[in-house]
Design an enzyme around this catalytic site. Structure first.
Site, mmCIF file in Angstrom:
data_model
loop_
_atom_site.group_PDB
_atom_site.id
_atom_site.type_symbol
_atom_site.label_atom_id
_atom_site.label_comp_id
_atom_site.label_asym_id
_atom_site.label_seq_id
_atom_site.Cartn_x
_atom_site.Cartn_y
_atom_site.Cartn_z
ATOM 1 N N LYS A 180 0.830 -1.193 0.000
ATOM 2 C CA LYS A 180 0.000 0.000 0.000
ATOM 3 C C LYS A 180 0.872 1.254 0.000
ATOM 4 C CE LYS A 180 -4.159 0.264 2.542
ATOM 5 N NZ LYS A 180 -4.854 0.526 3.815
ATOM 6 N N GLU A 227 -13.903 11.234 14.224
ATOM 7 C CA GLU A 227 -14.180 11.819 12.897
ATOM 8 C C GLU A 227 -15.668 11.674 12.581
ATOM 9 O OE1 GLU A 227 -15.142 9.783 10.268
ATOM 10 O OE2 GLU A 227 -14.802 7.838 11.193
ATOM 11 N N GLY A 231 -35.441 3.745 2.664
ATOM 12 C CA GLY A 231 -34.758 3.010 1.604
ATOM 13 C C GLY A 231 -34.684 1.542 1.941
ATOM 14 N N CYS A 284 -19.751 2.213 9.028
ATOM 15 C CA CYS A 284 -19.879 2.882 10.331
ATOM 16 C C CYS A 284 -21.166 2.557 11.075
ATOM 17 C CB CYS A 284 -19.787 4.392 10.144
ATOM 18 S SG CYS A 284 -18.124 4.919 9.777
#
Ligand code: UDX
Length: 443
Positions: free
Chosen positions: A35, A149, A254, A261
């Site tokens: 990576k 976050e 939906g 998350c």
């Protein structure tokens, strides 16, 4: 400021790049050498709108670096972000082994005062555990801060650069000052930085995500009920959302919430409540209802075809858990397609970004196509699972020509029901077909 970001997954990469964008010197660390090599060769490892530009600019201008060498990376920095995975364990609790493992190593490595920041979503009490793990070996002062976050995939860059708020949990004035200097450029428009204790900051993240998941789940239940009583959830949503106390956003029914998350965080908060002998009934229902909602679209399709999809060709538009991402974690499309295949259907699928990831799950059991209309050839029905913009205004006449039957099951309520009936489609969406309309059309 000099910053190290440990973990170059989704959160680490977006955070590191955005910190570089405001002029900081950022070094990102990952133990995955492949990576790091890819990133050093100028290639992004995730798809996120707007990130590519920032990534190219900041690497070129030598503010953003990538390495596998943790010790070297943290040597001269003031702040160390931990953006490591916290996957759910079998019992739903967040697995902290990556975070605590790195914390122990950091204790041995740091040679001057550092602010060490938990960016990952971690259970209440983790900042203390991280501090204890560092302290085992540390010879210098440090502070551990919780700074959750709130990035949404697809708009993460914008969310990071212009946050609604920044939450910082710390009981140290020294760390507070460092965090204030770091985040001040991001909130110049006047949005707040909330300083609070570590536990409240950790709880804020879980509470926010669980509340949003609850809100969606509530609307999914309202939608399901609308279908049976003959109400239109679109109208109900507008009528509700214009109440300032409720607000218009995040009220769209939906096929259930997905992603990396919401499912994980609702589960983890539930586990925290169990561990603390608190019976959080609402959360239990949210998980239960959402698990059912992910099957709603395939159940509608099965019902329409009398529970037998042998010899039927179902086209699927949208595989990602939401638009503008290639992320398929907990995507409703997985459940929908699995159910369709199990019932004997042949499935052809299209997604602008997520096909490659979905191929890893379904391999050749699903036919993945490159263009949205290719999926429709000779289809007995179309199932819309993700609301990519490209699906909003298709050429309905062309679709009708391609499809064997003009039948659409829309899990994201993209089209106007009356319009679809005018165009000769059987159209079934979530919480909108009144009993009357449906009766008229099915019969
Ligand atoms: C979420 C949070 O929004 C973010 O603050 C947090 O940091 C990470 O989790 P994300 O997972 O990227 O972000 O997706 P989000 O846009 O919040 O959508 C989550 C799920 O809810 C998706 O499956 C989406 O389709 C669904 N959703 C969202 C609805 O079904 N209806 C809505 O009205 C909104």
């Amino acid at each position: 400021m000099k910053i190290a970001v440990i973990g170059t997954g989704y959160v680490g990469l977006v955070s590191g790049t955005c910190f570089a964008e405001t002029g900081n010197h950022v070094i990102c660390v990952d133990n995955d050498a492949q990576k790091v090599a890819k990133l050093n060769a100028g290639e992004l490892t995730i798809y996120e709108p707007g990130l590519e530009n920032l990534f190219q600019r900041n690497t070129k201008e030598q503010r953003l670096f990538f390495t596998t060498d943790l010790e070297e990376a943290v040597k001269d920095v003031e702040i160390i972000f931990l953006a490591l995975p916290t996957p759910p364990g079998e019992d739903g609790s967040a697995d902290l082994s990556y975070v605590l493992g790195v914390a122990e190593q950091l204790g041995q490595m740091i040679t001057s005062y550092k602010v060490i920041v938990d960016k990952s979503t971690v259970p209440v009490g983790t900042a203390e555990k991280v501090a204890a793990a560092i302290k085992k070996n540390a010879k210098v002062d440090f502070d551990v801060v919780s700074n959750p976050e709130f990035l949404r995939e697809g708009v993460a860059v914008d969310d990071f650069l212009k946050p609604d708020r920044v939450v910082v949990g710390t009981s140290s004035a020294r760390a507070q000052d460092v965090m204030h200097r770091l985040y001040e450029p991001f909130v110049r428009q006047g949005n707040p930085i909330y300083f609070m204790d570590e536990r409240s900051a950790e709880m804020t993240k879980y509470a926010a995500n669980s509340y949003l998941a609850t809100r969606i789940t509530f609307m999914n239940e309202i939608a399901n009920l609308c279908e049976t009583v003959g109400a239109n959830v679109d109208e109900v949503r507008k009528g509700m959302g214009s109440d300032n106390r409720i607000g218009r956003r995040f009220l769209f029914p939906g096929v259930g919430y997905g992603g990396s998350c919401f499912p994980k965080d609702v589960q983890a908060l539930h586990k925290t409540s169990v561990d603390n002998k608190y019976d959080f009934k609402v959360l239990k229902s949210v998980m239960e209802v959402n698990n059912k909602q992910k099957h709603v679209l395939s159940e509608k399709i099965l019902k329409y075809f009398n529970n037998d999809l042998n010899g039927k060709h179902i086209a699927v538009w949208g595989l990602a858990f939401k638009p503008n991402t290639d992320d398929i974690r907990e995507a409703p499309a997985i459940y929908t397609i699995e159910n369709l295949l199990r019932a004997g259907a042949k499935v052809t699928a299209y997604d602008p970004e997520a096909s490659e990831n979905m191929k890893k799950i379904f391999e050749d059991r699903v036919n993945f196509v490159e263009h949205r209309y290719d999926a429709l050839k000779e289809a007995d029905a179309l199932a819309i699972v993700t609301e990519w913009s490209i699906f909003r205004t298709p050429d309905f006449s062309f679709m009708g020509e391609l499809m064997k039957e003009k039948v659409i099951f829309d899990g994201r309520n993209l089209y106007d029901t009356e319009l679809m009936i005018d165009k000769g489609f059987y159209y079934n969406s979530i919480g909108r077909n009144t009993v009357e309309l449906r009766k008229n059309h099915v019969n």
